[in-house]
Design an enzyme around this catalytic site. Structure first.
Site, mmCIF file in Angstrom:
data_model
loop_
_atom_site.group_PDB
_atom_site.id
_atom_site.type_symbol
_atom_site.label_atom_id
_atom_site.label_comp_id
_atom_site.label_asym_id
_atom_site.label_seq_id
_atom_site.Cartn_x
_atom_site.Cartn_y
_atom_site.Cartn_z
ATOM 1 N N ASP A 194 0.803 -1.220 0.000
ATOM 2 C CA ASP A 194 0.000 0.000 0.000
ATOM 3 C C ASP A 194 0.839 1.275 0.000
ATOM 4 O OD1 ASP A 194 -2.328 -1.478 0.047
ATOM 5 O OD2 ASP A 194 -2.433 -1.499 2.231
ATOM 6 N N ARG B 259 -6.684 0.123 2.261
ATOM 7 C CA ARG B 259 -7.663 0.210 3.335
ATOM 8 C C ARG B 259 -7.574 1.571 4.034
ATOM 9 N NH1 ARG B 259 -10.352 -4.451 4.681
ATOM 10 N NH2 ARG B 259 -8.875 -5.790 3.605
#
Lengths: 341, 341, 341, 341
Positions: free
Chosen positions: C127, C171
Site C-alpha cells: 500500500d 484500506r
C-alpha cells in the site's frame, strides 16, 4: 459493389481486426467500396453511417473495442424493422452486408438473408459458445487475461491460508472457466453446464489446504449450485427484496467461509476480460475471418458465415450457427476433473 | 505399469505442462508409477533418471523449460544405442515410454516402436512444422512474444523514419513469421518457403514511407533472398573466411540502407521466443496432450503420438508425423500478401 | 556471525528478492551464515526454521510470495513472547535478525530492538503507506496490475454506455488508487483520505457520458462516502444482520445505477494485485534493500531499517517508520482532480 | 496566454502523457490556449504546427510515440535559426514554449532562454542519463521490457548449455543494463562507464556453467572491452572496409565461443525498448512533469525544467541539467558485482 459492415452485441477483442481485413482486401482485390454502419443493427435501421476506407482502418488491428460501435438493437423487435433496413441499403446504394456478431446479431442476419438481403456473417463471442466454428476470436484473449490473474494468485496461495476464488465470464457456457482453470492449475472449476455441489467444493478446498497450499477456484458467472438458482437468489436478496450486490464468486466465498471456517477471497475480473488488445491468435483468427468474409461477398455465397475448422477457414450456413448454443461437453469437463482437489 | 518419460530437442514452453498432466492423471486413474529420464535420449541410454511422482510435478505448469532436461542425443548414432535403451528399460522395470519431442525425437521413437519398444509420442516444436497435428504447443507463446515486440515497434514507426526489422525463429518453416507478421500488421513477411526479392522488399519499404509511416518487416531466420544463399554467405564472410556475426535481419537492414538510403534497425528476438511461461492456449494444448498420451499408454496404442485436430485430441502414427516437414502453404502466404507495402 | 531472516504480514512481490540479496551478499562479502525463520514472528517464537544459504535462494528473484512463509503473529500478544524469541535466538546461535515486513512487523522489531535484540528492518507494504521511505517494493507491481486492468476497460468504455468501476487495494491510504487512476486516465479516483460525495461522482459520470465515452472510476477499498461508514453498512446488511457480500465497488455501482439510471459494472482485483512476479523496479528496490540491510548488520547499526530517498538507499530509525501511517497529501490528490469528470 | 509545445530527440514512452497533462490542466486551470509544433525544433523553425486542445489529447495517455512527431533538428546549426524561431512565435502569437526532450533539445532550450525566449523544459531520455532529475520517464518502461526478455531466457538457460547475451540500449550510460541486469538476475552486466575484461567475462561464464545453469549476460550497446574500441572495430570490418553488421552483443558472443568453446546466442532488443505503452510509473512521472511544467509557465519561471527529487516534482535550471551526462556511479555498479559469476 458497395458493402456495408456492422458490429453487434458485446465487446470482443478482434472486432477491429475483422473490419480492417475486410477493407484492406476488399478495396484492392475486388474494387469494392465500403460503408460502416454504426451501433449494430441500429445503424442500418436509422441510417447511422461512418466512412470506411483504407485510411479509416489504419492502426486499428491491435485495438480492442470496435470503431463502428455496437448495440443490442434487434430490428425484428422494431416496427417495420426489416423494411427500414432494406430502404436504408437501397438509399445508400449498399449491395451487400457483412454482419459481425454473436448469436443475436447472426440470428437477425439469418432472417434477413431469408428475406432476400445479401448478407455474410462473421461469428463473434467471447464466450466461445457459438456452434459451427471450432473457436471464435476474443475467447483466447479472455482466457489469457484470466490465466494471468490466476498465476498471480498462486504466489499468494503459496504463502497464506485463504481460499481464492476467481469469477470469470460465461453466463451459459463454461468455456472460459474450463480453459482458464485448466491452464491456470485450478483446484476446482465450476461451469454452468454442470451444477456444482458446495460440499464437494468444500472438500476439495480442505484437501488442498492439507497440502499446505491454498486452493484456487475458478467459477463461471453462470455456474449454479446443486440446490438450484433459488438458493442463490434467496441469500442474494435482502428482506426488502433488494438484489444482492455481489455475484456467484462472492456467494461461494461466503459459503466456503461458513462451511470450512477458512477465509475466502474473491476476484471478479468483469469487463477486464473483454477489453484491451487481442492476443496474437485472436488477431490471426479475426483477420482471416475478415479476409474470407470479403471473399464470400465476392463469390456471392450469401447466408453463410465464416468458421474455423482445424487450421482452416470455411463457410457454414448462418442458420446452422444460430440453431443452438455450443456448450461444454461433459467428457471434456471430465478431463479436467483429474486436477480437482 | 511403470512408465518412463523424456523430453528431447530444443526448449519449448509447455513441456512441463505435458509432464505434469501425464503424472497427475496416470497415478490416480491408472495406478501407474513413473520414472523421469534426463536429457532426452541420453537418459535411457545412460540410465540417467529422476524421480517422477505427484509432488515432483507440483507448481511446474506455468514454468517454461523442462524439469527433465533435454538434449539432441540420437541413440541410432551411438553404438548399440537401441540395445542399451532396451537394457535400461528392463533393468529399471520400465514397461512403456512417453517421448515428448520434435521431428528428431519422434523419429527415434518411431524406430524404437518398430524395434518393439512400447512407446507413445507427444509432438513438440516451437516452429509448428510437425506434420500430423494442426498445431504444437510452444508455437502460440512464441507468436505472442513476437507480436508484443512488433506492437512496441509500431509506436516508434509512427514517430520516425526508419525501417524496422524483426528477425524471428523459423529455420525451415515460416509459421512464426507468418502468424506474427499478420497479427502484428507487418509491411512485409519473409519466410523460408518463398525466396524473397530484395528490390521488391525495398519497394514496399518506400511505399510505406510515403504514407508517413515507417515499415516493419518480419523475417524468419531461415528466409533466403532470390539471389540465393550464396549471396548471403559472400557478404557474410570477411576476407579471412570468418563467419559474419549477424543474421538475415542484419543483412536485410544493410541491404535496405544501401538501396533506399533510409535507415534500418533490426531486433533479433532469439531465444527469448522459446522461454518463459507458456500462453494459456499452449498450457491447454500441452495439458491435453499429456492426458491423452497417458490414455494411449493405458490402452496400449503404441507407436502413436497425440495430435490436435480442430478442437479435438486424437492419435496418429508416429511414422506419419515424421515423414516430412509441415511448411507454409503458398495459398496461406498469399492471404497475407494483401497487407504488404 | 549468524543472521536470522523472517518475513511478516501480507504478501508482497519482492520479498524473495530481498531474501536473495541478503544471502548473496552476506555469505561471500561478510562470511555470515544464515537461518530462515518461518511464518513471520511465529518462526522465532516457536523455533520454526528453514535452512538459508546460496543454493536455497537460487531462482527466487522473480517469484512472488516468500519462501519463508508469513503470518500476522505478534509476539507481544503472546505470553512471554519476547523471552521465547530471545531463547530461540540464543539456542540457535543467531546473533542478529533481519525482519522484513510492514507496520506491525517493524513495530515489533522496534520494540525488540529496545529490548536489546540486534535487529535490522526492511520495510514492506504493498500500500506504500509506511513513513520514512519514499516508496516500498510491491507497490509498483500492484499499480501496474491495476493500470493493466484499467487499460483493458478503456476499450469497452469506448464502445458501450456503462460506468466501469475498479476496486483496488488500500484500506487506509489511497496510494494505489491515486497512482493507478492517474496512470490509467480515470474519470474519478476515490481514496480513504478524502470522503467522497456520491452525487459529485454521479455528475462526473454523467459529464463523461456526454463525451460519448464511458467513465472509469478507481476506488480504493477503504474509500468512504461523505455520509459515512454507517451508510455503507446499513445498505450492506440484510434484515437478518448478514453482512453484505460485495465491497465498496459493488456499493458504488449500485448507487450510480440508482441515481443516474446508467448501468455500472465493477471489477474487484483483490489478491491479484499482491501476487505474481515483481515489476523491474520492485526487484531493483527489493534487491537494494537486501544489500543495504546486510551492510547495516555488518556495521551493527541496529534498530534501523533501510529506506529509499530519491535514488539512494539510506537507513532510518525503526521507531520513525512506525510512528504513523504515510497517507496521501491533499495537495497531491488535488493534482489528480484536474482529470476528473 | 498561448503556449507552444514540442517534442525533440528519440522516441520515449510517456511523451504523449506529458502533452496531455499540459493541455488538460492548462486549459481549465489557467485559461491558456495551445499550439503544437511538429517534429521537434523543425516545428518552430519552419512554422509546422498542429492544433492542440483537449479533444486532440483524448486517448493518448497510454500510447507510445508522440502525436507531435520529433526530429533531431538543431536550430543553432541552421542559419538564422534563432531569428526564425522568434519570428514564428511572434507570427503565431505564441507567448511561451514547453520543450520536451533530452540533452540536445534542452540544450537548445537553455540557449533560447538566454536569448530571451519564454521557455520551460521537460526532461526526456530513455537512457536516464540526464542530470538534475532522479529519473526520467521512458526509462522504467525500457527496463521492464528488458527484464521481461531476461526472464524468458532464464528458462532456456536452465535447460541448455548456452551462454545467452542480451544487448540493451545505453550508448553512453549503463542505467538500463544495470537496472535490467540486477532485476533480471544476470550473471554479468557490462556498461559503458566501466571497460570490461573479456577474459573475466569468460570466467564468470564458466563458473556459472559449473552450477549447471547457463549464464545470462546483459550488455549495454555502448560497452567497450578493456582492449578498447579499436579491437571492436578491427574485427568488425572486413577486408573491404565494410562495416560489420552486428553490435557488441554479437561480438561478445563470438568472443565467448572462441575462448570458452561454449555456444553463445545474442538477443538484440533494439527499438522494442523505446516503443509501446508506458509503464504505470512512467505515466505517473510524465503526467506529473506535464502538470508541473504548465504550472511553471503560469508562474513565469522561465529557463527551468521539471525534475523528480524523491517523490516530489521540482524545477531546476535548464543549464544545470545539460551541463554533463549523469553516468552510473562506480559504487552503484559495485553493488551489482556481488551477483556476477
Amino acid at each position: 459493389m458497395r458493402v456495408g459492415v456492422l458490429t453487434g452485441g458485446g465487446d470482443c477483442p478482434g472486432l477491429n481486426a475483422v473490419i480492417r481485413a475486410i477493407v484492406r482486401k476488399g478495396v484492392p482485390e475486388y474494387g469494392f467500396t465500403f460503408l460502416g454502419f454504426r451501433d449494430g443493427w441500429r445503424g442500418p435501421l436509422e441510417a447511422l453511417t461512418k466512412p470506411l476506407d483504407i485510411p479509416a482502418v489504419r492502426g486499428i488491428l491491435p485495438r480492442g473495442g470496435t470503431i463502428l460501435g455496437s448495440s443490442r438493437t434487434n430490428p425484428f423487435a422494431v416496427e417495420d424493422g426489416v423494411q427500414r433496413i432494406r430502404r436504408t441499403l437501397q438509399n445508400l446504394g449498399v449491395d451487400a452486408l457483412i454482419a459481425i456478431g454473436g448469436e443475436d446479431t447472426l440470428g437477425v442476419a439469418a432472417k434477413l438473408h431469408e428475406a432476400g438481403v445479401n448478407i455474410v456473417g462473421v461469428p463473434k463471442t467471447i464466450d466461445n459458445d457459438l456452434a459451427g466454428t471450432d473457436y471464435t476470436f476474443g475467447f483466447d484473449t479472455a482466457v489469457n487475461i484470466a490465466v494471468d490473474a490466476i498465476d498471480r494468485l498462486h504466489t499468494t496461495a503459496e504463502s497464506h491460508h485463504r481460499a481464492l476464488i476467481v469469477e470469470v465470464m460465461g453466463r451459459h457456457a463454461g468455456w472460459i472457466a474450463l480453459h482458464a482453470g485448466m491452464a491456470g492449475g485450478a483446484s476446482a472449476i465450476l461451469i454452468p453446464e454442470v451444477r456444482f455441489d458446495v460440499d464437494q467444493v468444500c472438500k476439495w478446498v480442505e484437501s488442498r489446504f492439507q497440502l499446505e497450499y491454498a486452493p484456487i477456484i475458478v467459477v463461471a458467472e453462470g455456474a449454479i449450485p446443486k440446490e438450484g438458482e433459488a438458493v442463490l437468489h434467496s441469500s442474494a436478496t435482502d428482506a426488502f427484496g433488494h438484489v444482492r450486490l455481489g455475484g456467484i464468486g462472492d456467494w461461494l466465498a461466503h459459503q466456503i467461509e461458513e462451511r470450512t471456517g477458512k477465509e475466502a477471497r474473491t476476484t471478479v475480473l468483469g469487463h477486464v476480460q473483454r477489453g484491451g488488445t487481442p492476443s496474437a491468435r485472436d488477431r490471426w483468427l479475426a483477420t482471416r475471418f475478415g479476409l474470407h468474409a470479403i471473399d464470400a461477398v465476392a463469390q456471392g455465397t450469401w447466408g453463410q458465415m465464416t468458421a474455423l475448422r482445424g487450421p482452416d477457414i470455411v463457410t457454414v450456413p448462418l442458420s446452422e450457427a444460430t440453431k443452438k448454443l455450443k456448450v461444454v461437453d461433459p467428457a471434456l469437463y471430465a478431463e479436467a476433473e483429474v486436477f480437482f482437489g
